[in-house]
Motif scaffolding. Structure first.
Motif, PDB file in Angstrom:
ATOM      1  N   GLU A  79       0.959  -5.261  -5.422  1.00 17.91           N
ATOM      2  CA  GLU A  79       0.784  -3.885  -4.958  1.00 17.91           C
ATOM      3  C   GLU A  79       0.692  -3.838  -3.438  1.00 17.91           C
ATOM      4  OE1 GLU A  79      -1.877  -1.147  -6.620  1.00 17.91           O
ATOM      5  OE2 GLU A  79      -1.602  -1.774  -8.708  1.00 17.91           O
ATOM      6  N   LEU A  80      -0.040  -4.768  -2.853  1.00 18.84           N
ATOM      7  CA  LEU A  80      -0.216  -4.773  -1.402  1.00 18.84           C
ATOM      8  C   LEU A  80       1.094  -5.108  -0.696  1.00 18.84           C
ATOM      9  CD1 LEU A  80      -3.669  -6.583  -1.230  1.00 18.84           C
ATOM     10  CD2 LEU A  80      -3.224  -4.169  -0.772  1.00 18.84           C
ATOM     11  N   ALA A 110      -5.384  -0.818  -1.602  1.00 19.25           N
ATOM     12  CA  ALA A 110      -4.566  -0.461  -2.766  1.00 19.25           C
ATOM     13  C   ALA A 110      -5.031   0.839  -3.419  1.00 19.25           C
ATOM     14  CB  ALA A 110      -4.594  -1.599  -3.781  1.00 19.25           C
ATOM     15  N   GLU A 119      -8.918  -5.487   0.081  1.00 19.70           N
ATOM     16  CA  GLU A 119      -7.636  -5.385  -0.608  1.00 19.70           C
ATOM     17  C   GLU A 119      -7.648  -4.249  -1.631  1.00 19.70           C
ATOM     18  OE1 GLU A 119      -6.923  -9.237  -2.219  1.00 19.70           O
ATOM     19  OE2 GLU A 119      -6.481 -10.156  -0.285  1.00 19.70           O
ATOM     20  N   ALA A 144       4.020  -4.453  -1.799  1.00 18.65           N
ATOM     21  CA  ALA A 144       4.870  -3.264  -1.932  1.00 18.65           C
ATOM     22  C   ALA A 144       4.512  -2.202  -0.901  1.00 18.65           C
ATOM     23  CB  ALA A 144       4.735  -2.686  -3.344  1.00 18.65           C
ATOM     24  N   LEU A 145       3.249  -2.156  -0.494  1.00 17.14           N
ATOM     25  CA  LEU A 145       2.832  -1.182   0.516  1.00 17.14           C
ATOM     26  C   LEU A 145       3.346  -1.565   1.897  1.00 17.14           C
ATOM     27  CD1 LEU A 145      -0.884  -0.541  -0.565  1.00 17.14           C
ATOM     28  CD2 LEU A 145       1.034   1.061  -0.730  1.00 17.14           C
ATOM     29  N   ALA A 160      -1.339  -9.310  -9.498  1.00 14.99           N
ATOM     30  CA  ALA A 160      -1.031  -7.881  -9.571  1.00 14.99           C
ATOM     31  C   ALA A 160      -1.481  -7.162  -8.302  1.00 14.99           C
ATOM     32  CB  ALA A 160      -1.702  -7.261 -10.798  1.00 14.99           C
ATOM     33  N   LEU A 161      -2.653  -7.520  -7.817  1.00 16.32           N
ATOM     34  CA  LEU A 161      -3.159  -6.903  -6.595  1.00 16.32           C
ATOM     35  C   LEU A 161      -2.279  -7.293  -5.402  1.00 16.32           C
ATOM     36  CD1 LEU A 161      -5.260  -5.260  -5.068  1.00 16.32           C
ATOM     37  CD2 LEU A 161      -6.737  -7.290  -5.004  1.00 16.32           C
ATOM     38  N   TYR A 171      -8.145   1.441  -4.942  1.00 11.61           N
ATOM     39  CA  TYR A 171      -9.005   1.306  -6.121  1.00 11.61           C
ATOM     40  C   TYR A 171     -10.497   1.285  -5.787  1.00 11.61           C
ATOM     41  CZ  TYR A 171      -4.686   0.080  -8.553  1.00 11.61           C
ATOM     42  OH  TYR A 171      -3.420   0.110  -9.079  1.00 11.61           O
ATOM     43  N   LEU A 227      -7.839  -1.407 -11.405  1.00 11.37           N
ATOM     44  CA  LEU A 227      -6.596  -2.127 -11.128  1.00 11.37           C
ATOM     45  C   LEU A 227      -6.013  -2.690 -12.413  1.00 11.37           C
ATOM     46  CD1 LEU A 227      -4.528  -3.731  -9.364  1.00 11.37           C
ATOM     47  CD2 LEU A 227      -6.292  -5.498  -9.130  1.00 11.37           C
ATOM     48  N   GLN A 244      -2.442  -1.731 -14.244  1.00 10.75           N
ATOM     49  CA  GLN A 244      -1.426  -2.761 -14.418  1.00 10.75           C
ATOM     50  C   GLN A 244      -1.277  -3.196 -15.873  1.00 10.75           C
ATOM     51  OE1 GLN A 244       0.685  -4.076 -12.182  1.00 10.75           O
ATOM     52  NE2 GLN A 244      -0.056  -2.749 -10.532  1.00 10.75           N
TER      53      GLN A 244
END
Length: 368
Positions: free
Chosen positions: A279-280, A234, A230, A282-283, A275-276, A236, A256, A260
């Motif tokens: 982001e994923l 993302a 993950e 959103a991708l 938060a992670l 990172y 990360l 954030q």
């Protein structure tokens, strides 16, 4: 040494048959049969030597892992001194040497076993030829060179070597001027990385025979692997996705958290996991599908050990935080409710001590 012994056993047997021929005629078939019998004894002897060496490796490996765990305890103290770190590091030398020596002995005896098995295959082929006679067709005999599977995959051994090098580098970097408190999580993760790499080797070498132990080891490995994947997706994490929670994984979590605007701790808590996942999602695409994998792995790990009876759905709830904290209390690490290198290492250490019966604490949640 095993090869030399097996050759000697075969030679003695063949010589005995030859001497017996002084009193009477000994056929080629009898000589070949004697060689087969002696080779079978040599294989049995080599197998016993390999089994004994493997057991010794498992014992030495467990001792070294326990020593690494004690070292981690030093690092987890509230105020370790440079002297504490150096002294504890020196205490690792003897168990590490024992583990490495026993590993080499297991590899050597395994090679001896393969050689003895090949000698037996050759002897059986000679017997088949003798029984067929000069004009007959020998019965089919498998004379292919035996190939033993390695004690552990090469990648696992390489990962141990890498972790040893990184740990040595971290330890040598400790000087009288080192502010341990400023680098505690990263430094601790180097020790955790080494312990986990050895635990992986311990498991892959067959030292965890119990099915429950294997499932638990696989579960905790799955968590770190999912987290690394993950973090890679993302953007990172740039290291190998190998399931070992080391300094690079800690650095990625910190990156990360910094991006954030979360507290930079290097540990995964509810806010960091969410938060992670955000982001994923959103991708989109595959990244969105994998967004819940690491949290689901936490839930599965806790379920295996009896600390979670909620759903394995990848949703981090307050109840999951409570379950993680309860599990940490059982492991003897600080009950923060977050997943960090020390918690993973403590769980990995507990795996090697599991018995058939699973823990039976009261789960933290029944509704997830």
């Amino acid at each position: 040494m095993g090869t030399r012994v097996s050759i000697a056993v075969v030679s003695v047997a063949v010589t005995a048959v030859a001497l017996a021929g002084c009193a009477g005629e000994v056929s080629d078939v009898e000589r070949a049969q004697a060689k087969v019998s002696a080779s079978e004894d040599a294989v049995a002897e080599a197998q016993d030597a390999f089994d004994a060496a493997s057991d010794e490796f498992c014992q030495a490996g467990e001792s070294y892992i326990e020593a690494l765990d004690r070292y981690g305890d030093v690092l987890n103290e509230t105020a370790p001194t440079v002297g504490d770190v150096r002294t504890a590091g020196a205490d690792l030398v003897e168990p590490r040497d024992d583990a490495l020596d026993s590993a080499q002995a297991a590899v050597d005896t395994q090679a001896d076993l393969v050689s003895a098995e090949q000698e037996l295959a050759d002897a059986r082929a000679e017997l088949a030829a003798a029984e067929a006679g000069p004009t007959g067709t020998p019965a089919p005999v498998d004379t292919a060179m035996p190939s033993a599977s390695p004690l552990a995959p090469a990648a696992t051994v390489d990962r141990v070597d890498q972790a040893e090098s990184e740990f040595d580098a971290a330890l040598s970097a400790v000087t009288d001027d080192t502010p341990l408190s400023d680098a505690s999580e990263l430094f601790n993760s180097a020790a955790v990385e080494l312990e986990m790499a050895w635990l992986r080797l311990f498991a892959d070498a067959g030292c965890l025979a119990d099915e429950q132990q294997q499932q638990a080891e696989a579960a905790v490995r799955a968590y770190t692997t999912a987290l690394q994947q993950e973090l890679t997706t993302a953007g990172y994490y740039t290291g190998a996705v190998d399931g070992i929670y080391g300094p690079l994984t800690v650095e990625a979590v910190e990156s990360l958290q910094e991006a954030q605007e979360l507290p930079v701790t290097g540990t995964v808590d509810k806010a960091t996991a969410e938060a992670l996942q955000a982001e994923l999602i959103a991708l989109g695409g595959v990244a969105a599908q994998d967004a819940v994998a690491s949290t689901a792995a936490v839930q599965q790990t806790l379920k295996l050990t009896g600390f979670w009876d909620g759903p394995v759905d990848g949703v981090w709830t307050p109840e999951l935080t409570e379950a993680v904290a309860a599990f940490q209390v059982e492991l003897g690490v600080e009950p923060t409710g977050t997943v960090d290198a020390a918690t993973i290492a403590a769980f990995e250490q507990a795996i090697s001590e599991l018995q058939q019966a699973t823990p039976t604490p009261s789960p933290s949640s029944s509704d997830g």
